[in-house]
Design an enzyme around this catalytic site. Structure first.
Site, mmCIF file in Angstrom:
data_model
loop_
_atom_site.group_PDB
_atom_site.id
_atom_site.type_symbol
_atom_site.label_atom_id
_atom_site.label_comp_id
_atom_site.label_asym_id
_atom_site.label_seq_id
_atom_site.Cartn_x
_atom_site.Cartn_y
_atom_site.Cartn_z
ATOM 1 N N ASP A 32 59.481 1.625 58.784
ATOM 2 C CA ASP A 32 59.031 2.697 57.892
ATOM 3 C C ASP A 32 59.902 3.943 58.090
ATOM 4 O O ASP A 32 60.263 4.297 59.212
ATOM 5 C CB ASP A 32 57.563 3.020 58.199
ATOM 6 C CG ASP A 32 56.903 3.834 57.105
ATOM 7 O OD1 ASP A 32 56.032 3.299 56.404
ATOM 8 O OD2 ASP A 32 57.265 5.035 56.948
ATOM 9 N N ILE A 33 60.230 4.587 57.005
ATOM 10 C CA ILE A 33 61.098 5.773 57.060
ATOM 11 C C ILE A 33 60.389 6.963 57.716
ATOM 12 O O ILE A 33 61.043 7.882 58.212
ATOM 13 C CB ILE A 33 61.567 6.144 55.626
ATOM 14 C CG1 ILE A 33 62.847 6.960 55.671
ATOM 15 C CG2 ILE A 33 60.476 6.856 54.837
ATOM 16 C CD1 ILE A 33 63.522 7.098 54.307
ATOM 17 N N ASN A 89 47.092 -0.205 52.455
ATOM 18 C CA ASN A 89 46.454 0.883 51.726
ATOM 19 C C ASN A 89 46.416 0.520 50.244
ATOM 20 O O ASN A 89 47.408 0.065 49.686
ATOM 21 C CB ASN A 89 47.234 2.183 51.912
ATOM 22 C CG ASN A 89 47.201 2.684 53.352
ATOM 23 O OD1 ASN A 89 46.175 2.612 54.011
ATOM 24 N ND2 ASN A 89 48.325 3.176 53.838
ATOM 25 N N GLY A 95 45.609 6.480 50.320
ATOM 26 C CA GLY A 95 46.945 7.006 50.590
ATOM 27 C C GLY A 95 48.075 6.110 50.140
ATOM 28 O O GLY A 95 49.221 6.305 50.562
ATOM 29 N N SER A 97 51.138 5.046 48.385
ATOM 30 C CA SER A 97 52.133 5.888 47.722
ATOM 31 C C SER A 97 53.264 5.104 47.071
ATOM 32 O O SER A 97 54.013 5.674 46.280
ATOM 33 C CB SER A 97 52.717 6.900 48.721
ATOM 34 O OG SER A 97 53.347 6.231 49.793
ATOM 35 N N HIS A 102 52.652 -3.790 50.264
ATOM 36 C CA HIS A 102 53.278 -3.658 51.579
ATOM 37 C C HIS A 102 52.202 -3.666 52.652
ATOM 38 O O HIS A 102 51.160 -3.034 52.520
ATOM 39 C CB HIS A 102 54.159 -2.406 51.683
ATOM 40 C CG HIS A 102 53.511 -1.145 51.210
ATOM 41 N ND1 HIS A 102 53.322 -0.832 49.880
ATOM 42 C CD2 HIS A 102 53.004 -0.099 51.910
ATOM 43 C CE1 HIS A 102 52.744 0.345 49.777
ATOM 44 N NE2 HIS A 102 52.525 0.801 51.007
#
Ligand code: DGP
Length: 116
Positions: A32-33, A89, A95, A97, A102
């Protein structure tokens, strides 16, 4: 098939850089970034679909595979005994986004419950 403009499709297609930790014919996993824990990896199906809310019976195998790959990533990162969390999520209040299914794999620190 990829959805034009979908960042996770672009990562899966190697059109955009990511720290990929696992890939096979069905799924890609990358760090994850914006990591929320020492291990924070996202497992995605290569084929675009718009999150778990869009999943149908025909997607059962790939969704199950995402979970098995998530488990394997936790093992590889040494989390099997320590513990880890697998999260999807769905929707604004959770949340979500990025509208491409994923699975988050989180671990490497104590994770509180309930989540915020
Ligand atoms: P969610 O909030 O459940 O939709 O999680 C989306 C995650 O995707 C979030 O933790 C940040 C991550 N993310 C968003 N854009 C990128 C990107 O371009 N590269 C990587 N590696 N992760 C990204």
């Amino acid at each position: 098939m990829s959805a034009s403009g979908c960042i996770f499709c672009r990562i899966a297609n190697k059109e955009m850089d990511a720290d990929i930790v696992y890939e096979d014919e069905e799924v890609v996993a990358f760090r994850d970034i914006n990591p929320q824990a020492p291990t924070h990896v996202l497992v995605i199906p290569r084929k675009h679909f718009a999150g778990i809310k869009a999943a149908e019976a025909k997607d059962e195998a790939v969704m199950g595979h995402c979970l098995m790959v998530a488990r394997e990533i936790a093992v590889r990162d040494g989390l099997a005994e320590r513990g880890y969390r697998i999260v999807i999520n769905s929707g604004a209040e959770a949340g979500e986004s990025v509208p491409h299914l994923h699975v988050h794999v989180l671990g490497g620190r104590p994770l509180s419950w309930p989540p915020g």
